[in-house]
Every structure is written in structure tokens, then in C-alpha cells.
Design a protein around this motif. Structure first.
Motif, PDB file in Angstrom:
ATOM      1  N   PRO A  35      61.046  29.958  53.256  1.00  0.00           N
ATOM      2  CA  PRO A  35      60.208  29.371  52.424  1.00  0.00           C
ATOM      3  C   PRO A  35      58.701  29.631  53.452  1.00  0.00           C
ATOM      4  O   PRO A  35      57.524  29.369  52.923  1.00  0.00           O
ATOM      5  CB  PRO A  35      60.301  27.888  52.616  1.00  0.00           C
ATOM      6  N   GLY A  36      58.823  29.920  54.592  1.00  0.00           N
ATOM      7  CA  GLY A  36      57.529  30.048  55.485  1.00  0.00           C
ATOM      8  C   GLY A  36      57.138  31.699  55.443  1.00  0.00           C
ATOM      9  O   GLY A  36      56.138  31.877  56.103  1.00  0.00           O
ATOM     10  N   THR A  37      57.632  32.438  54.629  1.00  0.00           N
ATOM     11  CA  THR A  37      57.280  33.744  54.403  1.00  0.00           C
ATOM     12  C   THR A  37      56.324  33.917  53.141  1.00  0.00           C
ATOM     13  O   THR A  37      56.659  33.477  52.140  1.00  0.00           O
ATOM     14  CB  THR A  37      58.497  34.819  54.095  1.00  0.00           C
ATOM     15  N   THR A  38      55.236  34.451  53.370  1.00  0.00           N
ATOM     16  CA  THR A  38      54.449  34.726  52.315  1.00  0.00           C
ATOM     17  C   THR A  38      53.883  36.151  52.227  1.00  0.00           C
ATOM     18  O   THR A  38      53.785  36.826  53.201  1.00  0.00           O
ATOM     19  CB  THR A  38      53.000  33.740  52.362  1.00  0.00           C
ATOM     20  N   VAL A  39      53.295  36.709  50.970  1.00  0.00           N
ATOM     21  CA  VAL A  39      52.532  38.119  51.104  1.00  0.00           C
ATOM     22  C   VAL A  39      51.312  37.748  50.646  1.00  0.00           C
ATOM     23  O   VAL A  39      50.464  37.004  49.764  1.00  0.00           O
ATOM     24  CB  VAL A  39      53.297  38.880  49.692  1.00  0.00           C
ATOM     25  N   ARG A  40      50.601  38.617  51.510  1.00  0.00           N
ATOM     26  CA  ARG A  40      49.149  38.705  51.433  1.00  0.00           C
ATOM     27  C   ARG A  40      48.651  40.125  50.953  1.00  0.00           C
ATOM     28  O   ARG A  40      48.851  40.996  51.455  1.00  0.00           O
ATOM     29  CB  ARG A  40      48.490  38.348  52.858  1.00  0.00           C
ATOM     30  N   LEU A  41      48.020  40.039  49.644  1.00  0.00           N
ATOM     31  CA  LEU A  41      47.483  41.231  49.251  1.00  0.00           C
ATOM     32  C   LEU A  41      46.278  41.586  49.639  1.00  0.00           C
ATOM     33  O   LEU A  41      45.290  40.982  49.438  1.00  0.00           O
ATOM     34  CB  LEU A  41      47.739  41.054  47.635  1.00  0.00           C
ATOM     35  N   VAL A  42      45.800  43.017  50.067  1.00  0.00           N
ATOM     36  CA  VAL A  42      44.467  43.467  50.780  1.00  0.00           C
ATOM     37  C   VAL A  42      44.284  44.551  49.849  1.00  0.00           C
ATOM     38  O   VAL A  42      44.554  45.458  49.341  1.00  0.00           O
ATOM     39  CB  VAL A  42      44.723  44.032  52.050  1.00  0.00           C
ATOM     40  N   ALA A  43      42.496  44.333  49.103  1.00  0.00           N
ATOM     41  CA  ALA A  43      42.131  45.434  48.192  1.00  0.00           C
ATOM     42  C   ALA A  43      40.741  45.270  48.271  1.00  0.00           C
ATOM     43  O   ALA A  43      40.082  44.390  48.653  1.00  0.00           O
ATOM     44  CB  ALA A  43      42.650  45.084  46.790  1.00  0.00           C
ATOM     45  N   GLU A  44      40.183  46.671  48.038  1.00  0.00           N
ATOM     46  CA  GLU A  44      38.682  46.543  48.017  1.00  0.00           C
ATOM     47  C   GLU A  44      38.544  46.546  46.465  1.00  0.00           C
ATOM     48  O   GLU A  44      38.857  47.273  45.521  1.00  0.00           O
ATOM     49  CB  GLU A  44      38.378  47.933  48.373  1.00  0.00           C
ATOM     50  N   PRO A  45      37.565  45.549  45.900  1.00  0.00           N
ATOM     51  CA  PRO A  45      37.494  45.103  44.602  1.00  0.00           C
ATOM     52  C   PRO A  45      36.970  46.473  43.755  1.00  0.00           C
ATOM     53  O   PRO A  45      36.119  47.071  44.222  1.00  0.00           O
ATOM     54  CB  PRO A  45      36.598  44.120  44.502  1.00  0.00           C
ATOM     55  N   GLY A  46      37.603  46.844  42.729  1.00  0.00           N
ATOM     56  CA  GLY A  46      37.380  47.827  42.118  1.00  0.00           C
ATOM     57  C   GLY A  46      38.221  47.932  40.945  1.00  0.00           C
ATOM     58  O   GLY A  46      39.355  47.510  40.917  1.00  0.00           O
ATOM     59  N   PRO A  47      37.898  48.949  39.753  1.00  0.00           N
ATOM     60  CA  PRO A  47      38.940  48.848  38.491  1.00  0.00           C
ATOM     61  C   PRO A  47      40.342  49.162  39.044  1.00  0.00           C
ATOM     62  O   PRO A  47      41.168  48.868  38.317  1.00  0.00           O
ATOM     63  CB  PRO A  47      38.225  49.839  37.697  1.00  0.00           C
ATOM     64  N   ALA A  48      40.808  50.240  39.980  1.00  0.00           N
ATOM     65  CA  ALA A  48      41.955  50.777  40.118  1.00  0.00           C
ATOM     66  C   ALA A  48      42.560  49.788  40.999  1.00  0.00           C
ATOM     67  O   ALA A  48      43.767  49.390  40.805  1.00  0.00           O
ATOM     68  CB  ALA A  48      41.759  51.992  40.798  1.00  0.00           C
ATOM     69  N   ALA A  49      41.829  48.987  41.973  1.00  0.00           N
ATOM     70  CA  ALA A  49      42.485  47.803  42.670  1.00  0.00           C
ATOM     71  C   ALA A  49      42.770  46.847  42.071  1.00  0.00           C
ATOM     72  O   ALA A  49      44.044  46.174  42.082  1.00  0.00           O
ATOM     73  CB  ALA A  49      41.404  47.438  43.925  1.00  0.00           C
ATOM     74  N   SER A  50      41.926  46.369  40.956  1.00  0.00           N
ATOM     75  CA  SER A  50      42.426  45.235  39.967  1.00  0.00           C
ATOM     76  C   SER A  50      43.886  45.489  39.375  1.00  0.00           C
ATOM     77  O   SER A  50      44.522  44.494  39.226  1.00  0.00           O
ATOM     78  CB  SER A  50      41.309  45.124  38.926  1.00  0.00           C
ATOM     79  N   GLU A  51      43.951  46.601  38.855  1.00  0.00           N
ATOM     80  CA  GLU A  51      45.380  47.090  37.986  1.00  0.00           C
ATOM     81  C   GLU A  51      46.427  46.998  38.928  1.00  0.00           C
ATOM     82  O   GLU A  51      47.405  46.467  38.803  1.00  0.00           O
ATOM     83  CB  GLU A  51      45.059  48.455  37.269  1.00  0.00           C
ATOM     84  N   ALA A  52      46.221  47.554  40.132  1.00  0.00           N
ATOM     85  CA  ALA A  52      47.290  47.791  40.994  1.00  0.00           C
ATOM     86  C   ALA A  52      47.625  46.244  41.669  1.00  0.00           C
ATOM     87  O   ALA A  52      48.869  46.016  41.920  1.00  0.00           O
ATOM     88  CB  ALA A  52      46.896  48.485  42.600  1.00  0.00           C
TER      89      ALA A  52
ATOM     90  N   LYS B 150      31.561  42.296  40.026  1.00  0.00           N
ATOM     91  CA  LYS B 150      32.267  42.081  38.701  1.00  0.00           C
ATOM     92  C   LYS B 150      33.664  41.980  38.943  1.00  0.00           C
ATOM     93  O   LYS B 150      34.284  41.026  38.392  1.00  0.00           O
ATOM     94  CB  LYS B 150      31.975  43.392  37.815  1.00  0.00           C
ATOM     95  N   HIS B 151      34.220  42.790  39.687  1.00  0.00           N
ATOM     96  CA  HIS B 151      35.811  42.905  39.852  1.00  0.00           C
ATOM     97  C   HIS B 151      36.034  41.731  40.705  1.00  0.00           C
ATOM     98  O   HIS B 151      37.249  40.924  40.399  1.00  0.00           O
ATOM     99  CB  HIS B 151      36.278  44.038  40.300  1.00  0.00           C
ATOM    100  N   LEU B 152      35.376  41.242  41.732  1.00  0.00           N
ATOM    101  CA  LEU B 152      35.607  40.056  42.403  1.00  0.00           C
ATOM    102  C   LEU B 152      35.876  38.969  41.743  1.00  0.00           C
ATOM    103  O   LEU B 152      36.641  37.978  41.822  1.00  0.00           O
ATOM    104  CB  LEU B 152      34.501  40.039  43.662  1.00  0.00           C
ATOM    105  N   ASP B 153      34.838  38.609  40.743  1.00  0.00           N
ATOM    106  CA  ASP B 153      34.744  37.655  39.825  1.00  0.00           C
ATOM    107  C   ASP B 153      36.083  37.584  39.126  1.00  0.00           C
ATOM    108  O   ASP B 153      36.783  36.621  38.614  1.00  0.00           O
ATOM    109  CB  ASP B 153      33.878  37.554  38.836  1.00  0.00           C
ATOM    110  N   GLU B 154      36.714  38.852  38.574  1.00  0.00           N
ATOM    111  CA  GLU B 154      37.827  38.753  37.640  1.00  0.00           C
ATOM    112  C   GLU B 154      39.130  38.551  38.661  1.00  0.00           C
ATOM    113  O   GLU B 154      39.978  37.574  38.123  1.00  0.00           O
ATOM    114  CB  GLU B 154      38.097  40.367  37.298  1.00  0.00           C
ATOM    115  N   LEU B 155      39.090  38.771  39.789  1.00  0.00           N
ATOM    116  CA  LEU B 155      40.017  38.364  40.635  1.00  0.00           C
ATOM    117  C   LEU B 155      40.084  36.912  40.865  1.00  0.00           C
ATOM    118  O   LEU B 155      41.221  36.317  40.857  1.00  0.00           O
ATOM    119  CB  LEU B 155      39.960  39.115  42.164  1.00  0.00           C
ATOM    120  N   ALA B 156      38.985  36.380  41.193  1.00  0.00           N
ATOM    121  CA  ALA B 156      38.740  34.901  41.265  1.00  0.00           C
ATOM    122  C   ALA B 156      39.431  34.131  40.060  1.00  0.00           C
ATOM    123  O   ALA B 156      39.844  32.791  40.200  1.00  0.00           O
ATOM    124  CB  ALA B 156      37.370  34.635  41.652  1.00  0.00           C
ATOM    125  N   GLY B 157      39.179  34.796  38.877  1.00  0.00           N
ATOM    126  CA  GLY B 157      39.832  33.971  37.796  1.00  0.00           C
ATOM    127  C   GLY B 157      41.379  34.186  37.377  1.00  0.00           C
ATOM    128  O   GLY B 157      41.943  33.382  36.924  1.00  0.00           O
TER     129      GLY B 157
END
Length: 374
Positions: free
Chosen positions: A188-205, A247-254
Motif C-alpha cells: 500500500p505504500g508503493t505509488t507510481v509517479r508519471l513524468v511528462a512534458e505536456p504535449g500531444p504525444a505525451a498526453s496520449e502516452a 493547453k495540454h496542461l489544462d487537459e491533464l488537470a481535467g
């Protein structure tokens, strides 16, 4: 112990974020260990850094296996391999990572940060312990060891040699080691953190990675939006890049519950001071892993419903197969073989549906197996 597994699309700065996360925790007084295969952008004062050397791990494991299987190899007339002629094979990277994760977790640091490969390879590696343990149980059932005193007789009757004791002992050792690393991944103490530079390809990944994380029943604690450009700039060309990022940062936040923003320094980070400026500590404990829950609808519809949260799943990429007491689940590029809860093993599958990112599988009690009067 808390474990943060850092991954994301390639080239997004995973290693830098992992290093900054470890350094920030160490500066707060936490005992921190960082696992990484790459060169770090700073000294990371106060952090215990462990290198993952897949080539060295492959050589050591293969040579050790040769030693344990020495008698069998000699009987076969095998010519043993020397360390100098060994080159790591595909898959060695994942096995070295899992071994390093198990060893680091055994030391029980306050925080273990793991710099994983890109998300597709990382998720495949995290699924390995459960998969390999299942293969071992099927190919070398532990209960067969009880018949070792009968092996000479069985070999004579069958006309083929029975597996040697060393093979069962090796399988048992592998199962024990895989169970230890699986326990770390599923803790339960293990989590995953995703790192990305906001952009169209990153959003899909990121959406694909989120689905894979859900299939493995892991907890996603945050998305780190890395290398964000200054919001205000007089340069028209740079302003276009900023607008795209925002634009993609707002999408991620949503779409994701927690999005942490990390500014671009204007250069690659160099040294602990730069890493500290990134301001990416471990943060509060992440959200719990998605629960695969059973909903009791026996009174209303005479069914039990197994609810599996799978955010981003679509019907076209979904496949379900019941095989004995297991469910073979395929969702997009991900596949998992999950054991059915005990109550559902006494039922038959009557249907399934995907609603708002939740897969609902309906089970009807088998009258021959279900307790009377339920």
C-alpha cells in the motif's frame, strides 16, 4: 517504508525528477535510497544511490546458475561459459531492476525512489513477478517434490528421466525472490509517479500508462508536468510553444487528480542546487490503489458484480476469458491473468459491460456449488 516508482514517456526527464524527489526528501530528514541505471545530474547529498547494472547482474546470475547446475551440465558434457564471453540478453534489464528493487527494499529506507525505464517497459517489468511465479507453479508444481523418493521408479516406468532435485530447489528460490519483489510492488505504500512534458504525444502516452497502472492495480499518486516554459514571454515563437503546453496542461488537470508543475530551468539541471529549485518532493502519501470490489446484487438480480476500475478503457480493445479459477483480461496493449475471488469461483459468468471507465462483470451462483439457502 514508502516507495515511489518514477516513469513516463521517453525523454521527459524521469531521472532528473527521480533525483530531485529523492534529494528533497533527504533534505527534510528522511532516510532515502535512489535506484537508477543512469548518470545523475547532481551529487545528491544525503541520498544513498544504488546503480542498476544489468550487464553485471546478468553475468553474475548466469555464472551462479552454472555452478548450481554443475553436476547436470557435466553429465550432459556441456562446455561452461566464462564471464568474459557473456553478453546480456533481452530481458536482462527488467530482471536486474527487480533484483535491485528487492535488495534495496530489504534495507527498509524511509523512502525508496526508483528511476524506472519508459512507461511501456516499466509496466512490463512491474508485471513480471506475478507472471513468472505463475509460470513456475504451472511448470514445476511444488507438490510434485513430495514424490522425489519415487522418481527412480517413475523414470523407469515413463522411460524418461524425472526432474532433478536441484531444479525444484532453484524454482523455490526464484519463487521466494519474486514473491519478495512482488510484495514491494503491491505494498500500500508503493505509488507510481508519471513524468511528462505536456504535449500531444505525451498526453496520449500518459493515458495509456494510466490504463496499464490500473490493470496492475497500482496507485498513481501524481503526474509531474516537467519542463514548463514561462507563462509570459515577448517572443512570438516561444509564446506559441507556451500556449501549446498550457493547453495540454489544462487537459491533464481535467483528467488526472494530481498534476504537479515543474518549471524549465532554461538548461539541463547541474548539481544539487538546480535539483532543489525544481521543487519536486515526494509530497503526501498517494491515493490508494484502485479496488476491484464485489457488489452483491443477489437479492435484486441474483448476480454478483465484480467491478474493475479501468480509466480510459474502450470496448474495442477489451477481451475477457474465464479459465477455471482465473480471468484472462486484455485491455488495449495490456494483459493480466487475475485469480478470481473465492466467492466468484462458485459462479458462472453471465455478462459484462464497460461503464464510465469501470468494467462490471456479472456472475450468477452455480446451484451445485453455492451454499444452500444463500
Amino acid at each position: 517504508m514508502r516507495t515511489v516508482l518514477v516513469t513516463g514517456p521517453g525523454g521527459a526527464g524521469r531521472t532528473t525528477v527521480a533525483a530531485a524527489t529523492a534529494l528533497a526528501a533527504a533534505r527534510s530528514g528522511t532516510r532515502v535510497t535512489l535506484l537508477t541505471p543512469d548518470r545523475l545530474p547532481g551529487e545528491l547529498a544525503g541520498v544513498t544511490v544504488r546503480r542498476i547494472d544489468s550487464a553485471a547482474h546478468f553475468r553474475a546470475e548466469l555464472l551462479a546458475f552454472q555452478d548450481r547446475a554443475g553436476v547436470a551440465l557435466d553429465l550432459l558434457g556441456a562446455s561452461r561459459l566464462d564471464a568474459e564471453e557473456l553478453t546480456e540478453l533481452p530481458g536482462a534489464e527488467q530482471l536486474a531492476l527487480l533484483s535491485a528493487l528487492r535488495e534495496a527494499a530489504a534495507d527498509e529506507p524511509g523512502l525508496l525512489v526508483v528511476d524506472l525505464p519508459p512507461a511501456d517497459r516499466a509496466l512490463a517489468a512491474l508485471a513480471l513477478p506475478e507472471q513468472l511465479r505463475r509460470y513456475l507453479r504451472r511448470l514445476l508444481p511444488p507438490e510434485r517434490q513430495a514424490a522425489r523418493s519415487l522418481r527412480p521408479v517413475l523414470a523407469q516406468l515413463a522411460g524418461v528421466p524425472m526432474p532433478a532435485q536441484w531444479l525444484y530447489e532453484t524454482a523455490a528460490r526464484w519463487d521466494l525472490e519474486l514473491a519478495a519483489v512482488q510484495a514491494v510492488i503491491e505494498d500500500p505504500g508503493t505509488t507510481v509517479r508519471l513524468v511528462a512534458e505536456p504535449g500531444p504525444a505525451a498526453s496520449e502516452a500518459l493515458r495509456t500508462a494510466r490504463l496499464g497502472i490500473a490493470v496492475q492495480r497500482l496507485a498513481l499518486d501524481a503526474v509531474v508536468a516537467n519542463k514548463l516554459l514561462p507563462a509570459e514571454t515577448p517572443d512570438p515563437w516561444l509564446a506559441g510553444l507556451v500556449a501549446q503546453q498550457r493547453k495540454h496542461l489544462d487537459e491533464l488537470a481535467g483528467e488526472f487528480p494530481v498534476v504537479r508543475e515543474v518549471a524549465h530551468l532554461g538548461r539541463d539541471p547541474r548539481g544539487d542546487d538546480d535539483l532543489e529549485r525544481l521543487g519536486t518532493g515526494p509530497g503526501p502519501d498517494g491515493a490508494p490503489a484502485p479496488q476491484w470490489s464485489i457488489e452483491d446484487r443477489l437479492a435484486e438480480d441474483d448476480v454478483l458484480v465484480w467491478r474493475l476500475p479501468l480509466p480510459g478503457a474502450v470496448k474495442d480493445g477489451l477481451s475477457l476469458v474465464r479459465r477455471g479459477d482465473e480471468l484472462l483480461l486484455t485491455v488495449g496493449p495490456f494483459r493480466r491473468i487475475a485469480a478470481l475471488p473465492s466467492a466468484l469461483r462458485r459462479c458462472t459468468v453471465t455478462g459484462a459491460g464497460l461503464h464510465d471507465g469501470v468494467l462490471e462483470i456479472r456472475f450468477a451462483p452455480d446451484p451445485e456449488l453455492w451454499p444452500r439457502g444463500r
